[in-house]
Design an enzyme around this catalytic site. Structure first.
Site, PDB file in Angstrom:
ATOM      1  N   SER A  61      32.593  38.091  41.068  1.00 49.07           N
ATOM      2  CA  SER A  61      34.451  37.857  41.661  1.00 49.07           C
ATOM      3  C   SER A  61      34.891  36.273  40.564  1.00 49.07           C
ATOM      4  O   SER A  61      36.166  36.357  40.271  1.00 49.07           O
ATOM      5  CB  SER A  61      35.051  37.501  43.176  1.00 49.07           C
ATOM      6  OG  SER A  61      34.930  38.049  43.868  1.00 49.07           O
ATOM      7  N   GLY A 255      35.378  40.628  44.686  1.00 50.44           N
ATOM      8  CA  GLY A 255      35.253  41.710  43.252  1.00 50.44           C
ATOM      9  C   GLY A 255      36.468  40.874  42.408  1.00 50.44           C
ATOM     10  O   GLY A 255      37.227  39.814  42.534  1.00 50.44           O
ATOM     11  N   CYS A 284      38.381  40.091  50.555  1.00 49.46           N
ATOM     12  CA  CYS A 284      38.734  39.467  48.695  1.00 49.46           C
ATOM     13  C   CYS A 284      39.128  40.192  48.326  1.00 49.46           C
ATOM     14  O   CYS A 284      40.232  40.883  48.739  1.00 49.46           O
ATOM     15  CB  CYS A 284      36.970  38.939  48.417  1.00 49.46           C
ATOM     16  SG  CYS A 284      37.389  37.806  46.855  1.00 49.46           S
ATOM     17  N   PHE A 329      44.330  35.954  43.249  1.00 51.58           N
ATOM     18  CA  PHE A 329      45.475  36.987  44.147  1.00 51.58           C
ATOM     19  C   PHE A 329      45.576  37.102  45.209  1.00 51.58           C
ATOM     20  O   PHE A 329      44.368  36.186  45.917  1.00 51.58           O
ATOM     21  CB  PHE A 329      45.498  38.089  43.362  1.00 51.58           C
ATOM     22  CG  PHE A 329      45.244  38.265  41.727  1.00 51.58           C
ATOM     23  CD1 PHE A 329      46.512  38.782  41.569  1.00 51.58           C
ATOM     24  CD2 PHE A 329      44.097  38.132  40.407  1.00 51.58           C
ATOM     25  CE1 PHE A 329      46.826  38.829  39.869  1.00 51.58           C
ATOM     26  CE2 PHE A 329      44.459  37.761  39.159  1.00 51.58           C
ATOM     27  CZ  PHE A 329      45.864  38.147  38.747  1.00 51.58           C
ATOM     28  N   HIS A 368      35.205  35.217  51.591  1.00 53.08           N
ATOM     29  CA  HIS A 368      34.108  35.375  51.377  1.00 53.08           C
ATOM     30  C   HIS A 368      33.156  35.496  53.087  1.00 53.08           C
ATOM     31  O   HIS A 368      32.723  34.174  52.854  1.00 53.08           O
ATOM     32  CB  HIS A 368      33.235  34.598  50.226  1.00 53.08           C
ATOM     33  CG  HIS A 368      34.012  36.111  49.154  1.00 53.08           C
ATOM     34  ND1 HIS A 368      32.852  35.517  48.111  1.00 53.08           N
ATOM     35  CD2 HIS A 368      34.835  35.910  48.925  1.00 53.08           C
ATOM     36  CE1 HIS A 368      33.370  36.193  47.225  1.00 53.08           C
ATOM     37  NE2 HIS A 368      34.631  36.517  47.213  1.00 53.08           N
ATOM     38  N   GLU A 370      30.236  35.913  54.519  1.00 55.81           N
ATOM     39  CA  GLU A 370      28.956  35.793  54.420  1.00 55.81           C
ATOM     40  C   GLU A 370      28.245  34.612  53.297  1.00 55.81           C
ATOM     41  O   GLU A 370      27.215  34.283  53.219  1.00 55.81           O
ATOM     42  CB  GLU A 370      28.254  36.618  53.585  1.00 55.81           C
ATOM     43  CG  GLU A 370      28.921  36.979  52.107  1.00 55.81           C
ATOM     44  CD  GLU A 370      29.316  35.938  51.278  1.00 55.81           C
ATOM     45  OE1 GLU A 370      28.374  35.309  50.802  1.00 55.81           O
ATOM     46  OE2 GLU A 370      30.039  35.568  50.746  1.00 55.81           O
TER      47      GLU A 370
END
Length: 390
Positions: A61, A255, A284, A329, A368, A370
């Site tokens: 990312s 990403g 994301c 974004f 995120h 995780e």
């Protein structure tokens, strides 16, 4: 080495300077280079995490970005192969207040500068990172070039032209550049001290097809930990390719780049999945893709959200999750159409951090969940997704 005010940086090169940051507006910040030699162009952003720098620098990312760490002592636990997320597909450079010190950690295999040199990531120390962070916060994330030359020789005019010639992230599709290019099964599970990464234990598991827009490996590990059998497909996989695996559900990964640009090929696939009522979970960039597919729009943020300490409030019960974020974004909440519900929002600025589509098993979050690096408050989302599959 740098002055408190970046705009007051000296135009002439100070003695001993082996690194430099040249912004597109002509600002020049001198420092000491480390890691890889050379020059790299990107968007200059900042990350507020105190730990997890290796995971951050290998997060796809961050493609096309130079990460300014607000915590001054980055690198003091060294680097090791287990904390890699995706190798060379992450950030192009790192800016730190201090030079990394000798590592002091039993898991360290090499120093951060040694590891960065191997990975092709340029480091720059001696910068007043607080002043640079204020500049980004107040004026937005600038384009710039980070450069390291051990002999201290730089062509500033060339670096400035490089910074000014870079188009920036808006309108740029980077998912194709960092996505896996082939399809394959993923079997690695969560990491534990002394045992490394677990492997899938076999048996009947819900089959999740994960579309890789630039995913971190730990995301797939968490899907496995939550009980899924995972097949990873490229960002450009067609609807027929995804459906050919007969998925119980589809995961949309994180990403880099502009979601509107990636959406040119990703959104039609997602819309096809929604039409067929395939369960979907996105994070994301995947969250932004689901938002666009549902009829919303995305916007470029002023400074973005990057760090492992971002508070997000859940709409259904008001609970606050501390989350790990990395995005420039966002889904524009004011453009959410009827039938799309905002499920999470940032307590920093109120921006959208989650949506769910009414009448479908399709939801996503901007952060995120995780925890690599970051808190573990949001692992329940993987359990919610996998647990709801047949």
């Amino acid at each position: 080495m740098a002055p408190a005010n970046p705009s007051a940086a000296p135009k002439t090169q100070p003695s001993g300077a082996t690194g430099v940051l040249v912004l597109a507006d002509g600002t020049i910040l001198w420092g000491v280079g480390y890691g890889a030699s050379g020059a790299a162009v990107g968007e200059i952003c900042f990350n507020t995490s105190m730990t997890g720098y290796q995971e951050i620098l290998t997060d796809p990312s961050y493609a096309g970005q130079v990460v300014t760490f607000t915590f001054p002592h980055i690198g003091n636990v060294g680097a090791n192969p287990e904390d890699m997320e995706r190798g060379v597909h992450g950030a192009v450079g790192a800016i730190t207040r201090e030079l990394p010190t000798a590592p002091s950690n039993f898991r360290s295999v090499q120093t951060l500068p040694e590891w960065m040199a191997e990975q092709g990531v340029i480091g720059l120390a001696g910068i007043d990172t607080r002043a640079l962070t204020r500049r980004i916060r107040d004026a937005g994330a600038p384009n710039g070039v980070i450069a390291h030359s051990p002999d201290g020789k730089f062509d500033i005019d060339e670096l400035l032209a490089m910074a000014r010639g870079w188009p920036g992230l808006e309108g740029l599709d980077l998912a194709k550049a960092v996505s896996r290019t082939d399809t394959g099964d993923w079997t690695g599970g969560a990491w534990t001290l002394g045992h490394g990464y677990a492997t899938e234990d076999g048996g009947e598991r819900p089959h999740v097809v994960a579309i890789d827009y630039g995913a971190k490996d730990n995301i797939f590990r968490n899907l496995v930990k939550a009980g899924a059998r995972v097949t990873v497909v490229p960002a450009t996989a067609s609807l027929d390719e995804v459906l050919s695996h007969k998925p119980a559900g589809v995961f949309l990964s994180n990403g880099p780049g502009d979601p509107a640009a990636t959406g040119n090929y990703a959104v039609p696939v997602i819309q096809g999945l929604l039409e067929r009522d395939v369960p979907i979970f996105g994070i994301c960039l995947g969250h932004q893709m689901l938002g666009i597919a549902a009829g919303a729009k995305t916007v470029k943020m002023h400074q973005g959200h990057r760090g492992a300490n971002h508070p997000v409030q859940r709409a259904e019960d008001g609970i606050v999750e501390i989350t790990s974020m990395n995005h420039g974004f966002a889904v524009d909440a004011s453009t959410l159409p009827a039938g799309v519900v905002e499920t999470h929002k940032s307590l920093f600025d109120g921006s959208n951090c989650g949506i769910a589509i009414t009448g479908k098993n399709a939801f996503s979050v901007q952060y995120h969940p995780e925890a690599s690096p970051g808190p573990q408050d949001s692992f329940y989302l993987f359990e919610k997704f996998v647990g709801g599959l047949k």
